[in-house]
Design a protein around this motif. Structure first.
Motif, PDB file in Angstrom:
ATOM      1  N   LEU A   1      20.936  18.954  20.232  1.00 21.47           N
ATOM      2  CA  LEU A   1      20.660  18.993  21.669  1.00 21.47           C
ATOM      3  C   LEU A   1      21.945  18.785  22.466  1.00 21.47           C
ATOM      4  O   LEU A   1      22.156  19.429  23.507  1.00 21.47           O
ATOM      5  CB  LEU A   1      19.629  17.925  22.026  1.00 21.47           C
ATOM      6  N   ALA A   2      22.807  17.888  21.997  1.00 13.80           N
ATOM      7  CA  ALA A   2      24.077  17.651  22.685  1.00 13.80           C
ATOM      8  C   ALA A   2      24.969  18.889  22.632  1.00 13.80           C
ATOM      9  O   ALA A   2      25.566  19.290  23.646  1.00 13.80           O
ATOM     10  CB  ALA A   2      24.787  16.452  22.060  1.00 13.80           C
ATOM     11  N   ALA A   3      25.072  19.479  21.463  1.00 20.19           N
ATOM     12  CA  ALA A   3      25.946  20.645  21.314  1.00 20.19           C
ATOM     13  C   ALA A   3      25.512  21.787  22.216  1.00 20.19           C
ATOM     14  O   ALA A   3      26.356  22.540  22.722  1.00 20.19           O
ATOM     15  CB  ALA A   3      25.952  21.094  19.854  1.00 20.19           C
ATOM     16  N   GLY A   4      24.205  21.917  22.438  1.00 17.97           N
ATOM     17  CA  GLY A   4      23.705  22.973  23.306  1.00 17.97           C
ATOM     18  C   GLY A   4      24.164  22.835  24.741  1.00 17.97           C
ATOM     19  O   GLY A   4      24.093  23.797  25.524  1.00 17.97           O
ATOM     20  N   ARG A   5      24.639  21.651  25.123  1.00 16.60           N
ATOM     21  CA  ARG A   5      25.151  21.440  26.486  1.00 16.60           C
ATOM     22  C   ARG A   5      26.642  21.199  26.532  1.00 16.60           C
ATOM     23  O   ARG A   5      27.171  20.784  27.552  1.00 16.60           O
ATOM     24  CB  ARG A   5      24.496  20.223  27.119  1.00 16.60           C
ATOM     25  N   GLY A   6      27.300  21.394  25.390  1.00 18.17           N
ATOM     26  CA  GLY A   6      28.735  21.156  25.358  1.00 18.17           C
ATOM     27  C   GLY A   6      29.097  19.695  25.246  1.00 18.17           C
ATOM     28  O   GLY A   6      30.246  19.306  25.480  1.00 18.17           O
ATOM     29  N   ALA A   7      28.133  18.854  24.892  1.00 15.05           N
ATOM     30  CA  ALA A   7      28.384  17.427  24.708  1.00 15.05           C
ATOM     31  C   ALA A   7      28.563  17.131  23.223  1.00 15.05           C
ATOM     32  O   ALA A   7      28.341  17.990  22.359  1.00 15.05           O
ATOM     33  CB  ALA A   7      27.235  16.607  25.287  1.00 15.05           C
ATOM     34  N   GLY A   8      28.949  15.896  22.921  1.00 16.04           N
ATOM     35  CA  GLY A   8      29.138  15.492  21.537  1.00 16.04           C
ATOM     36  C   GLY A   8      28.455  14.173  21.249  1.00 16.04           C
ATOM     37  O   GLY A   8      28.281  13.340  22.143  1.00 16.04           O
TER      38      GLY A   8
END
Length: 448
Positions: A270-277
């Protein structure tokens, strides 16, 4: 033999059924219906131990503590077959007696045969009518014996239900605790989708399916690590954190109690889908290794840190979203962890609550002002849920409790014991009894 070895491992080595059973199935080369039978025999016997011990006590002319433990384990297995499984009486008797003969000796086998013949003289309902305390006189003792839970657990679960206006649902909850759960799979976003998985879509999580039958390890996506086995309630915990409204940036996520890694894997996708880590922290080295395995090959992973979540080597105020899936009594997952009800005691609560309070305080320090912390436990016990959150709100002036209800509009009857919190239930939702509370850091803490 597999079921007998599971009971022995639980008794002697404090093993967990769901961890020791797969290895024993492989050791004895059981699969399909035989594996399913062994699983139900072991887990069902452990769930209903108190009930079966009461039945056996009525059939034995000595205290159960004076019965050799290996014989008692076998008698419990035989009683479960006779009273709760579709096993012909002669088969239940002969296989159990043969087991005792091979593991203990001929004298013990004769004793087991005599006892189980007494057990088989009536069905479970008739036994309960004979041996259960009167419910009107002693409802806790009655429910504890009939539903095979320790009295203190019955009381604690009743208090939790009463706090959400459902005191009359105690029997339904205890009954649900004794029903084997379905296997639920989760797709890991960015690596797989629900369409890649067999089974019926879960009603509340957009990432899960309920597997109708079979070994989840044989599902290609699970074997490849792009999907996993995860209760729907646990999926909803990760989703709740990911979907919480946030003020400001949304780049750094933290799972503070990450082992064994299921929620971390869903959060990472879910984080990767928003450019988060996502950064994962886990204190126990062996569980930290499980987290690393669950996250292997996933995008959006900052790393796995083996450290104490109450004092991790991290900079305060640097994370946007933090998950605290705190260690707890696990009384919300008795369906899948049948031995837990016999291992926990009221004294465990003091130690666990102290740990939960310190973990939540650590998470609130680590999140930045405007960021959010999702506190979750796999327990509905008020000391671990309502009271931990209330303590944080009472002692910190930089925290507010947010309302999770809008995020869970699709989940009926899930209001928690504090306004804005969520409490899932096995008997209402078919999930583990997960508690969720969402807190926002509003500013710098008052250190005075």
């Amino acid at each position: 033999m597999v079921a007998f070895e599971v009971l022995r491992a639980v008794r002697v080595a404090d093993a967990y059924t769901n961890l020791v059973l797969p290895a024993l199935l492989r050791k004895h080369q059981l699969s399909g219906r035989d594996a399913g039978f062994a699983t139900e025999l072991a887990a069902g016997t452990l769930r209903r131990r108190a009930t079966y011990d009461a039945v056996l006590a009525a059939c034995i002319d000595r205290p159960l503590r004076k019965v050799e433990v290996k014989v008692l384990d076998a008698l419990r297995l035989g009683t479960h077959q006779l009273l709760a499984m579709r096993v012909p009486q002669h088969a239940a008797l002969s296989t159990t007696v043969d087991l005792v003969r091979s593991e203990v000796g001929p004298g013990a086998a004769g004793f087991a045969n005599a006892v189980l013949r007494k057990v088989s003289r009536q069905d479970l309902d008739a036994w309960l009518a004979e041996i259960a305390p009167d419910r009107d006189t002693d409802p806790l003792a009655h429910d504890a014996l009939v539903h095979s839970h320790p009295v203190w657990v019955v009381e604690a679960l009743g208090e939790a239900l009463d706090a959400v206006g459902a005191a009359d649902e105690v029997g339904a909850l205890l009954t649900a605790d004794n029903v084997a759960p379905s296997v639920t799979l989760v797709a890991r976003p960015g690596r797989s989708s629900r369409d890649d998985l067999p089974g019926e879509p879960t009603p509340f999580s957009p990432y899960g399916v309920v597997l109708a039958s079979g070994d989840p390890g044989q599902v290609r996506a699970v074997a490849d690590g792009v999907a996993g086995v995860q209760d729907e309630g646990s999926q909803l915990v990760a989703v709740a954190l990911a979907e919480a409204a946030l003020e400001g940036r949304d780049e750094e996520w933290l799972d503070l109690c990450a082992g064994p890694g299921g929620k971390s894997a869903l959060l990472a996708g879910l984080a990767a889908g928003r450019g988060a880590g996502l950064l994962a922290v886990e204190k126990a080295p062996h569980r930290s290794a499980l987290v690393a395995r669950a996250l292997a090959g996933a995008d959006g992973v900052r790393g796995v840190v083996t450290a104490d979540g109450t004092r991790p080597p991290l900079v305060a105020g640097t994370f946007d979203r933090v998950l605290v899936d705190a260690p707890c009594t696990g009384l919300g997952a008795l369906r899948r962890r049948p031995e837990s009800r016999w291992r926990r005691s009221p004294q465990d609560l003091e130690v666990l609550v102290d740990l939960q309070q310190r973990l939540l305080a650590s998470a609130l320090d680590l999140v930045r002002p405007g960021g959010v912390v999702l506190y979750a436990t796999c327990s509905p016990v008020l000391a671990e849920t309502r009271d931990v959150v209330a303590q944080a709100l009472a002692t910190r002036g930089d925290v507010e409790l947010l309302d999770l209800a809008p995020q869970h509009a699709q989940v009926p009857d899930c209001a928690g014991p504090l306004p804005g919190t969520v409490q899932l239930w096995p008997h209402r939702h078919g999930t583990d009894a997960m508690f969720l509370a969402l807190l926002r850091r509003t500013g710098e803490p008052d250190r005075d």
